[in-house]
Design a protein around this motif. Structure first.
Motif, short mmCIF file in Angstrom:
data_model
loop_
_atom_site.label_atom_id
_atom_site.label_comp_id
_atom_site.label_asym_id
_atom_site.label_seq_id
_atom_site.Cartn_x
_atom_site.Cartn_y
_atom_site.Cartn_z
N LYS A 1 -10.13 -1.28 -2.37
CA LYS A 1 -9.98 -2.33 -1.36
C LYS A 1 -11.04 -2.12 -0.27
O LYS A 1 -11.35 -0.96 0.05
N ASP B 1 -6.89 -3.60 3.79
CA ASP B 1 -5.71 -4.16 3.12
C ASP B 1 -5.59 -5.65 3.41
O ASP B 1 -5.30 -6.46 2.51
N ASP C 1 0.87 -1.17 0.00
CA ASP C 1 0.00 0.00 0.00
C ASP C 1 0.91 1.23 0.00
O ASP C 1 2.11 1.12 0.28
N GLY D 1 0.20 -3.68 4.19
CA GLY D 1 -0.74 -2.57 4.34
C GLY D 1 -0.84 -2.09 5.76
O GLY D 1 -0.17 -2.61 6.68
N TYR E 1 1.26 -8.95 0.59
CA TYR E 1 0.77 -7.57 0.50
C TYR E 1 0.96 -6.89 1.85
O TYR E 1 0.54 -7.41 2.88
N SER F 1 -0.57 -11.51 4.13
CA SER F 1 -0.61 -10.08 4.43
C SER F 1 0.31 -9.73 5.58
O SER F 1 0.52 -10.54 6.50
#
Length: 220
Positions: free
Chosen positions: A149, A176, A10, A171, A169, A187
């Motif tokens: 998102k 996120d 992000d 975030g 990912y 994540s």
């Protein structure tokens, strides 16, 4: 330790400081003034600062008898301008620990709910263009609201660009984490100062405090 082919980030709150609420509020008020609404209800201002839905936007425009496209165009232009001004004035900056991830061996990308044009500006302004292999923000359109998102739409586009077999990912919000999991990704939730007390209803794969910790996680 899982080996990741690609790392996606992000932008706001992860790579660069998030925009100040006061700055976004003034940008929204400027958009209303442009359309002749000098004293909008604070709830209608707050709705356009963040998280507005198409239905809520339609309701607001009906209240003030203004066109949806006109209000949204004005909102996006003033918001974009205010962000560029913050960066140029030095009141909003890149996080110092970004340097910990700019030399990763993996392909890297950015997926943000901010404007695509603002992500382009961030990459140019902070000289991050050579680091990023793909990036997506949203177009400044009403239709883009449905693709933000936690919708994984732009994450999936970035993954297709990178032809990634496995990706992480990174975030700073619950949306996120949800978007990552919907896209089939692990994540990492970064607990910066602005989200240090956030209670998540969805559990991220990792919780970290800095991007250095992310670099350590994904090191070959």
């Amino acid at each position: 330790m899982i080996a990741y082919d690609s790392i996606l980030f992000d932008s706001d709150g992860v790579l660069v400081e998030p925009p100040a609420f006061e700055t976004q509020t003034e940008a929204v008020r400027a958009a209303y003034r442009e359309l002749g609404v000098d004293d909008p209800d604070q709830r209608d201002v707050d709705a356009l600062v963040a998280g507005v839905t198409v239905d809520r936007l339609r309701e607001i425009c009906s209240t003030y008898d203004i066109e949806m496209t006109s209000l949204w165009d004005a909102r996006e232009r003033h918001d974009e301008r205010s962000q560029f001004e913050q960066f140029r004035a030095g009141s909003r900056d890149r996080y110092g620990d970004v340097t910990a991830v700019t030399d990763l061996d993996q392909d890297c990308g950015i997926v943000s709910n901010n404007h695509h044009s603002t992500i382009e500006f961030v990459l140019w302004f902070f000289d991050l263009e050579p680091w990023v292999d793909t990036y997506y923000g949203r177009p400044k359109t009403i239709e883009s609201l449905g693709l933000k998102k936690p919708n994984p739409h732009y994450l999936e586009r970035a993954l297709a660009d990178l032809d990634a077999g496995s990706a992480l990912y990174v975030g700073d919000s619950e949306s996120d984490v949800i978007a990552a999991h919907r896209a089939g990704l692990d994540s990492a939730f970064v607990r910066r100062s602005h989200c240090s007390d956030v209670a998540l209803s969805t559990t991220p794969t990792y919780e970290v405090s800095t991007l250095q910790e992310v670099a350590d996680l994904v090191a070959d």
